[in-house]
Design an enzyme around this catalytic site. Structure first.
Site, PDB file in Angstrom:
ATOM      1  CB  ILE A   1      84.507  37.938  79.211  1.00 10.19           C
ATOM      2  CG1 ILE A   1      83.583  38.204  78.018  1.00 10.19           C
ATOM      3  CG2 ILE A   1      85.959  37.847  78.766  1.00 10.19           C
ATOM      4  CD1 ILE A   1      83.656  39.592  77.452  1.00 10.19           C
ATOM      5  CB  VAL A   2      85.974  38.163  84.122  1.00 10.20           C
ATOM      6  CG1 VAL A   2      84.889  38.117  85.148  1.00 10.20           C
ATOM      7  CG2 VAL A   2      87.317  38.396  84.766  1.00 10.20           C
TER       8      VAL A   2
ATOM      9  CG  ASN B   1      78.675  50.253  79.155  1.00  8.56           C
ATOM     10  OD1 ASN B   1      79.730  50.868  79.109  1.00  8.56           O
ATOM     11  ND2 ASN B   1      78.602  48.924  78.971  1.00  8.56           N
TER      12      ASN B   1
ATOM     13  CE  LYS C   1      78.715  42.032  89.975  1.00 13.86           C
ATOM     14  NZ  LYS C   1      78.656  43.410  89.581  1.00 13.86           N
TER      15      LYS C   1
ATOM     16  CG  ASP D   1      75.489  42.014  82.831  1.00 17.34           C
ATOM     17  OD1 ASP D   1      76.576  41.408  82.763  1.00 17.34           O
ATOM     18  OD2 ASP D   1      75.224  42.847  83.721  1.00 17.34           O
TER      19      ASP D   1
ATOM     20  CE  LYS E   1      66.743  54.272  60.957  1.00 16.45           C
ATOM     21  NZ  LYS E   1      66.266  55.470  60.328  1.00 16.45           N
TER      22      LYS E   1
ATOM     23  CE  LYS F   1      80.765  38.315  87.363  1.00 17.77           C
ATOM     24  NZ  LYS F   1      80.602  39.015  86.090  1.00 17.77           N
TER      25      LYS F   1
ATOM     26  CG  PHE G   1      87.419  46.562  87.505  1.00 15.46           C
ATOM     27  CD1 PHE G   1      88.579  45.955  87.069  1.00 15.46           C
ATOM     28  CD2 PHE G   1      87.478  47.882  87.949  1.00 15.46           C
ATOM     29  CE1 PHE G   1      89.791  46.642  87.073  1.00 15.46           C
ATOM     30  CE2 PHE G   1      88.670  48.581  87.957  1.00 15.46           C
ATOM     31  CZ  PHE G   1      89.838  47.958  87.522  1.00 15.46           C
TER      32      PHE G   1
ATOM     33  N   PRO H   1      77.586  35.766  77.375  1.00 12.68           N
ATOM     34  CG  PRO H   1      79.319  35.248  75.913  1.00 12.68           C
ATOM     35  CD  PRO H   1      77.944  35.838  75.958  1.00 12.68           C
TER      36      PRO H   1
HETATM   37  O1  PMT Z   1      85.926  52.804  81.195  1.00 16.13           O
HETATM   38  P1  PMT Z   1      85.829  53.890  82.229  1.00 16.13           P
HETATM   39  O2  PMT Z   1      84.949  55.033  81.769  1.00 16.13           O
HETATM   40  O3  PMT Z   1      87.178  54.359  82.702  1.00 16.13           O
HETATM   41  O4  PMT Z   1      85.076  53.293  83.494  1.00 16.13           O
HETATM   42  C1  PMT Z   1      85.701  52.310  84.263  1.00 16.13           C
HETATM   43  C2  PMT Z   1      84.695  51.247  84.726  1.00 16.13           C
HETATM   44  C3  PMT Z   1      83.686  51.884  85.655  1.00 16.13           C
HETATM   45  C4  PMT Z   1      83.975  50.639  83.509  1.00 16.13           C
HETATM   46  C5  PMT Z   1      85.549  50.150  85.455  1.00 16.13           C
HETATM   47  O5  PMT Z   1      86.181  50.715  86.546  1.00 16.13           O
HETATM   48  C6  PMT Z   1      84.659  48.997  85.913  1.00 16.13           C
HETATM   49  O6  PMT Z   1      84.084  49.004  86.967  1.00 16.13           O
HETATM   50  N1  PMT Z   1      84.579  47.933  85.052  1.00 16.13           N
HETATM   51  C7  PMT Z   1      83.681  46.802  85.238  1.00 16.13           C
HETATM   52  C8  PMT Z   1      82.311  47.138  84.753  1.00 16.13           C
HETATM   53  C9  PMT Z   1      81.335  45.991  84.905  1.00 16.13           C
HETATM   54  O7  PMT Z   1      80.854  45.511  83.923  1.00 16.13           O
HETATM   55  O8  PMT Z   1      81.163  45.555  86.120  1.00 16.13           O
HETATM   56  P2  PMT Z   1      80.192  44.347  86.565  1.00 16.13           P
HETATM   57  O9  PMT Z   1      80.116  44.452  88.031  1.00 16.13           O
HETATM   58  O10 PMT Z   1      78.941  44.399  85.771  1.00 16.13           O
HETATM   59  O11 PMT Z   1      80.995  43.065  86.105  1.00 16.13           O
HETATM   60  C10 PMT Z   1      81.840  42.343  86.987  1.00 16.13           C
HETATM   61  C11 PMT Z   1      83.024  41.794  86.239  1.00 16.13           C
HETATM   62  O12 PMT Z   1      82.592  40.844  85.279  1.00 16.13           O
HETATM   63  C12 PMT Z   1      83.841  42.806  85.479  1.00 16.13           C
HETATM   64  O13 PMT Z   1      85.198  42.436  85.596  1.00 16.13           O
HETATM   65  C13 PMT Z   1      83.365  42.664  84.043  1.00 16.13           C
HETATM   66  O14 PMT Z   1      84.383  42.996  83.095  1.00 16.13           O
HETATM   67  C14 PMT Z   1      83.043  41.185  83.997  1.00 16.13           C
HETATM   68  N2  PMT Z   1      82.005  40.789  83.048  1.00 16.13           N
HETATM   69  C15 PMT Z   1      80.731  41.222  83.175  1.00 16.13           C
HETATM   70  C16 PMT Z   1      79.761  40.765  82.321  1.00 16.13           C
HETATM   71  C17 PMT Z   1      80.107  39.866  81.304  1.00 16.13           C
HETATM   72  N3  PMT Z   1      79.214  39.408  80.459  1.00 16.13           N
HETATM   73  N4  PMT Z   1      81.375  39.451  81.198  1.00 16.13           N
HETATM   74  C18 PMT Z   1      82.335  39.900  82.030  1.00 16.13           C
HETATM   75  O15 PMT Z   1      83.501  39.531  81.921  1.00 16.13           O
END
Ligand code: PMT
Length: 403
Positions: free
Chosen positions: A307-308, A210, A337, A279, A289, A341, A323, A305
């Site tokens: 992580i958070v 991404n 969320k 995700d 390839k 989580k 986030f 999985p």
């Molecule tokens: O890196 P930059 O270009 O500065 O951009 C910053 C950002 C937009 C990436 C940042 O501000 C941000 O929003 N980060 C979280 C991105 C995200 O994956 O959001 P989410 O809503 O999909 O996930 C929610 C939370 O779960 C996040 O804390 C994420 O790190 C966590 N997560 C998600 C999926 C996964 N498999 N494991 C996780 O831990």
């Protein structure tokens, strides 16, 4: 606990009987997490060999100012710039006099003049020399210039005298060195932050990822380190330089990020999940390839999985912040969320706006926790990160009061 984590300590050893204790001091500093380099005066080398301190510190020992070969390796100016702290132990009466006089007549005194790092002195000398008015005046001069002193301790001396002048114990000196860095809202806290994107391999040359640049996560790491925290970034592939005093551990995929994050948990008080973790990942990674073939192919993905959520569900969990990157119903999705989580706090940012969020220099967010929220207006990511760190520190204080 490693209070000198990621700190560069330049240990100056001058020529007194207490120089033999510098071996133990190097060990204590390393145990606190410091990287240690040693400068020895000529006198110090009469009491302990450079080889001993080289073996213990894992770095060459510096002894000469006018040594072309040594200057080629790391010049005295580079050494002075490298140091986060110049610690001189033992600091003899002669060394204190030379420092007070602003002399630059050997490598140690020259580096002391050339460094902007704080100076910590552990005096060691005969009790009468310590009590002498000349030494007292030198110490007063050095203190007035902002030098910190640890010791001397009182007791029986090598010469048989009893009184003040013994060098403090290495453990006390190392703890004092660490305490010089223990300032700020998160002093002594250990913070782990995930940042950047993850890459999920399709074949040896392609991946799903991404647009995360890592800017937000790296800004948070810088703000946490500035607030006194020992900070580790678990970073997906980005092109940003490591912030000062932050340990950066590189990973590629979500699975690697999970593994690295869980490994750090025993030494983590605050975990911030800022990474844009994929995700899903391809169900299988092609060994070769993937060749161009039919007009349409389909890709099977499996869930990665979370992580958070895994961190928040762990035993002895740290204060866990996530986030939420949303394109609609920002606050409702973010609160959902946070609950799903099991997070203590969530930073909701609207990533539908291209001028904030992914790969931008600015961001705006609403920070939510169980019984409150705070809107953070549009600002540079560095400024926003500082506000988020302040909010986290505030929540920790509240949590401590309730416990
Ligand atoms: O890196 P930059 O270009 O500065 O951009 C910053 C950002 C937009 C990436 C940042 O501000 C941000 O929003 N980060 C979280 C991105 C995200 O994956 O959001 P989410 O809503 O999909 O996930 C929610 C939370 O779960 C996040 O804390 C994420 O790190 C966590 N997560 C998600 C999926 C996964 N498999 N494991 C996780 O831990």
């Amino acid at each position: 606990m490693a209070h000198l984590f990621n700190r560069n300590v330049l240990l100056g050893v001058s020529g007194g009987i207490a120089a033999y204790k510098s071996a133990e001091l190097v060990r204590q500093l390393l145990e606190q997490g410091a990287t240690v380099r040693v400068i020895m005066t000529r006198g110090a080398q009469e009491f302990i060999t450079p080889l001993t301190l080289q073996a213990l510190s894992g770095n060459p020992v510096h002894t000469e100012l006018l040594d072309a070969e040594a200057e080629l390796g790391m010049s005295h100016i580079e050494l002075a710039r490298w140091a986060d702290l110049l610690l001189i132990a033992p600091a003899t009466a002669d060394l204190l006099a030379r420092l007070a006089g602003g002399r630059a007549d050997d490598l140690l005194t020259t580096v002391a003049l050339a460094t902007a790092a704080p100076l910590l002195l552990a005096p060691a000398m005969n009790q009468q020399m310590w009590r002498d008015k000349a030494t007292a005046a030198n110490v007063a001069t050095l203190r007035a210039r902002g030098c910190a002193l640890v010791g001397p301790a009182s007791g029986e001396q090598a010469c048989g005298d009893i009184g003040p002048g013994r060098m403090e114990e290495p453990a006390v000196i190392a703890a004092t060195a660490a305490s010089l860095f223990e300032t700020g809202l998160l002093a002594g806290k250990r913070v782990v932050i995930t940042a950047g994107p993850t890459r999920e391999a399709l074949d040896p040359v392609r991946f799903i990822s991404n647009h995360s640049s890592g800017k937000m996560g790296y800004a948070l790491a810088r703000a946490a380190a500035d607030a006194g925290a020992r900070t580790t970034l678990v970073s997906g592939p980005v092109t940003l330089p490591a912030p000062d005093h932050v340990r950066v551990l590189q990973v590629e995929s979500a699975s690697q990020m999970l593994e690295q994050s869980l490994q750090l948990l025993p030494e983590c008080d605050i975990f911030i999940g800022c990474a844009a973790v994929a995700d899903y990942r391809p169900a299988a990674v092609a060994v070769q390839k993937i060749k161009k073939g039919p007009e349409e192919i389909s890709l099977q993905l499996v869930r990665n999985p979370d992580i958070v959520a895994a961190v928040a569900a762990s035993e002895n969990r740290p204060f866990t912040v996530g986030f939420a990157a949303e394109t609609q119903d920002l606050l409702a999705h973010a609160r959902d969320k946070m609950a799903r989580k099991g997070l203590d706090m969530i930073v909701a940012n609207d990533v539908s706006d291209r001028s904030i969020g992914f790969n931008s220099d600015d961001n705006a967010a609403t920070v939510l926790w169980a019984d409150g929220e705070q809107v953070l207006a549009l600002a540079g990511k560095a400024a926003l990160a500082r506000q988020i760190i302040e909010l986290i520190a505030g929540r920790l204080v509240t949590a401590d009061k309730c416990n």
